[in-house]
Motif scaffolding. Structure first.
Motif, PDB file in Angstrom:
ATOM      1  N   ASP A   4      51.400  39.468  35.389  1.00  0.00           N
ATOM      2  CA  ASP A   4      51.054  40.045  34.080  1.00  0.00           C
ATOM      3  C   ASP A   4      51.569  41.482  34.065  1.00  0.00           C
ATOM      4  O   ASP A   4      51.085  42.333  34.821  1.00  0.00           O
ATOM      5  CB  ASP A   4      49.539  39.997  33.875  1.00  0.00           C
ATOM      6  CG  ASP A   4      49.107  40.408  32.470  1.00  0.00           C
ATOM      7  OD1 ASP A   4      49.900  41.049  31.754  1.00  0.00           O
ATOM      8  OD2 ASP A   4      47.959  40.079  32.095  1.00  0.00           O
ATOM      9  N   THR A   7      49.073  45.865  30.921  1.00  0.00           N
ATOM     10  CA  THR A   7      47.620  46.030  30.840  1.00  0.00           C
ATOM     11  C   THR A   7      47.279  47.502  30.645  1.00  0.00           C
ATOM     12  O   THR A   7      48.085  48.390  30.944  1.00  0.00           O
ATOM     13  CB  THR A   7      46.909  45.527  32.119  1.00  0.00           C
ATOM     14  OG1 THR A   7      47.200  46.411  33.201  1.00  0.00           O
ATOM     15  CG2 THR A   7      47.321  44.101  32.476  1.00  0.00           C
ATOM     16  N   LEU A  21      40.064  47.144  36.677  1.00  0.00           N
ATOM     17  CA  LEU A  21      41.154  46.331  36.163  1.00  0.00           C
ATOM     18  C   LEU A  21      41.832  45.539  37.281  1.00  0.00           C
ATOM     19  O   LEU A  21      42.078  44.341  37.134  1.00  0.00           O
ATOM     20  CB  LEU A  21      42.167  47.217  35.436  1.00  0.00           C
ATOM     21  CG  LEU A  21      43.270  46.470  34.685  1.00  0.00           C
ATOM     22  CD1 LEU A  21      43.663  47.222  33.425  1.00  0.00           C
ATOM     23  CD2 LEU A  21      44.518  46.292  35.568  1.00  0.00           C
ATOM     24  N   SER A 245      49.771  39.974  28.913  1.00  0.00           N
ATOM     25  CA  SER A 245      48.546  39.849  28.123  1.00  0.00           C
ATOM     26  C   SER A 245      48.322  41.012  27.174  1.00  0.00           C
ATOM     27  O   SER A 245      47.678  40.847  26.140  1.00  0.00           O
ATOM     28  CB  SER A 245      47.343  39.730  29.063  1.00  0.00           C
ATOM     29  OG  SER A 245      47.143  40.935  29.788  1.00  0.00           O
ATOM     30  N   TYR A 247      46.374  43.391  27.974  1.00  0.00           N
ATOM     31  CA  TYR A 247      44.926  43.416  28.192  1.00  0.00           C
ATOM     32  C   TYR A 247      44.360  44.812  27.963  1.00  0.00           C
ATOM     33  O   TYR A 247      44.904  45.799  28.453  1.00  0.00           O
ATOM     34  CB  TYR A 247      44.654  42.951  29.616  1.00  0.00           C
ATOM     35  CG  TYR A 247      43.225  43.014  30.078  1.00  0.00           C
ATOM     36  CD1 TYR A 247      42.282  42.107  29.610  1.00  0.00           C
ATOM     37  CD2 TYR A 247      42.832  43.956  31.027  1.00  0.00           C
ATOM     38  CE1 TYR A 247      40.966  42.146  30.072  1.00  0.00           C
ATOM     39  CE2 TYR A 247      41.525  44.000  31.492  1.00  0.00           C
ATOM     40  CZ  TYR A 247      40.594  43.095  31.004  1.00  0.00           C
ATOM     41  OH  TYR A 247      39.293  43.135  31.461  1.00  0.00           O
ATOM     42  N   ILE A 256      42.978  38.916  30.686  1.00  0.00           N
ATOM     43  CA  ILE A 256      44.025  39.340  31.606  1.00  0.00           C
ATOM     44  C   ILE A 256      44.676  38.093  32.198  1.00  0.00           C
ATOM     45  O   ILE A 256      44.000  37.113  32.533  1.00  0.00           O
ATOM     46  CB  ILE A 256      43.444  40.262  32.706  1.00  0.00           C
ATOM     47  CG1 ILE A 256      44.577  41.009  33.425  1.00  0.00           C
ATOM     48  CG2 ILE A 256      42.542  39.521  33.663  1.00  0.00           C
ATOM     49  CD1 ILE A 256      44.095  42.157  34.291  1.00  0.00           C
TER      50      ILE A 256
END
Length: 288
Positions: A4, A7, A21, A245, A247, A256
């Motif tokens: 990912d 974020t 996170l 994502s 996120y 996430i």
């Protein structure tokens, strides 16, 4: 591998502290996560210190840009955070965030919304203040049901009633600066029309010619036809297609790891980067 590459933490407009996170990323089964807070690298040290074994951290940032009157975001990965020219550019963008947020608060007050700067500052905490913090204040006041509902022409959407401009980088300059700092650039959610105006594909082509490395294809704000078009465009322009994502913790509904990047694409990103290395496991041994 599950990767990912987009974020946000409390260093900008996410609700997870950087340490939280990376813990959430590991719990979600990710192998690689990028921390890309808006115009800041302020969360990197905490994320590295808390990095669980088995999770690799890609240090990055999401740069605020504007071209032809349209705002856009440029993801920058694995650049040298101490490179002075890019560091100055990030600081200039951050310095304009507070007066911009204050302007939005004033506009909301003129629209009859009882929001205060103190409320927004409390929500932002130590993070780089931005529209999501103002949007969260609107949610707290019951003006809108969700942060996403605040990003409309009625409120904080681009050109909206309470929208305010801020200093933003020219995206071509952003690509140049990141490349000079040894980093890799990916155009974030380029066709997210629900957020407002987007740049034409001709601008994406011009950015590719100027050294842009990739475009974010798989993203919550792209529907299936849009993803298909972006994947084709990436092939046409020889750009790396990524998935992420975006996120923001509880500030958005997306989880996430909901969208991910192909391991071969991630490998090419790391191959191109010369400014920093990904940091593997328990605090990381390859910091640069």
């Amino acid at each position: 591998m599950r990767i990912d590459l987009h974020t946000h933490s409390t260093a900008s407009d996410g609700t997870d502290a950087p340490a939280e996170l990376v813990a959430h990323a590991a719990a979600a089964g990710l192998d690689v996560v990028a921390l890309t807070d808006h115009d800041t690298v302020g969360g990197h040290a905490e994320a590295v210190a808390a990095l669980p074994e088995g999770l690799t951290l890609v240090r990055g940032a999401e740069l605020s840009c504007r071209v032809g009157g349209v705002g856009l975001h440029m993801l920058a990965y694995l650049f040298d955070p101490a490179e002075p020219e890019l560091a100055r550019a990030r600081e200039q963008v951050r310095d304009d965030r507070v007066p911009r947020a204050r302007t939005m608060v004033r506009k909301l007050q003129e629209l009859g919304v009882p929001v205060t700067w103190e409320q927004v500052a409390r929500i932002a905490g130590d993070g780089s203040v931005g529209r999501p913090h103002v949007a969260t204040a609107l949610v707290e006041l019951g003006v809108v049901d969700s942060v996403s509902d605040a990003f409309t022409p009625d409120w904080l959407g681009n050109g909206g009633r309470a929208y305010a401009d801020k200093y933003e980088l020219d995206p071509f300059e952003a690509v140049r600066l990141v490349k000079a700092a040894g980093g890799v650039t990916v155009f974030a959610h380029p066709l997210a029309v629900k957020r407002g105006a987007v740049v034409p594909e001709s601008v994406i082509a011009d950015l590719a010619a100027a050294g842009l490395d990739g475009i974010e294809v798989d993203h919550m704000d792209h529907d299936a036809p849009t993803r298909a078009r972006l994947r084709a465009l990436a092939a046409e322009l020889d750009l790396l297609p990524t998935g992420s994502s975006d996120y923001h913790g509880t500030r958005k509904t997306v989880r996430i790891g909901a969208y991910t990047t192909d391991p071969e694409i991630y490998g090419e990103i790391t191959r191109r980067a010369t400014g920093a290395f990904p940091v593997p496991g328990a605090g990381g041994a390859r910091q640069a």
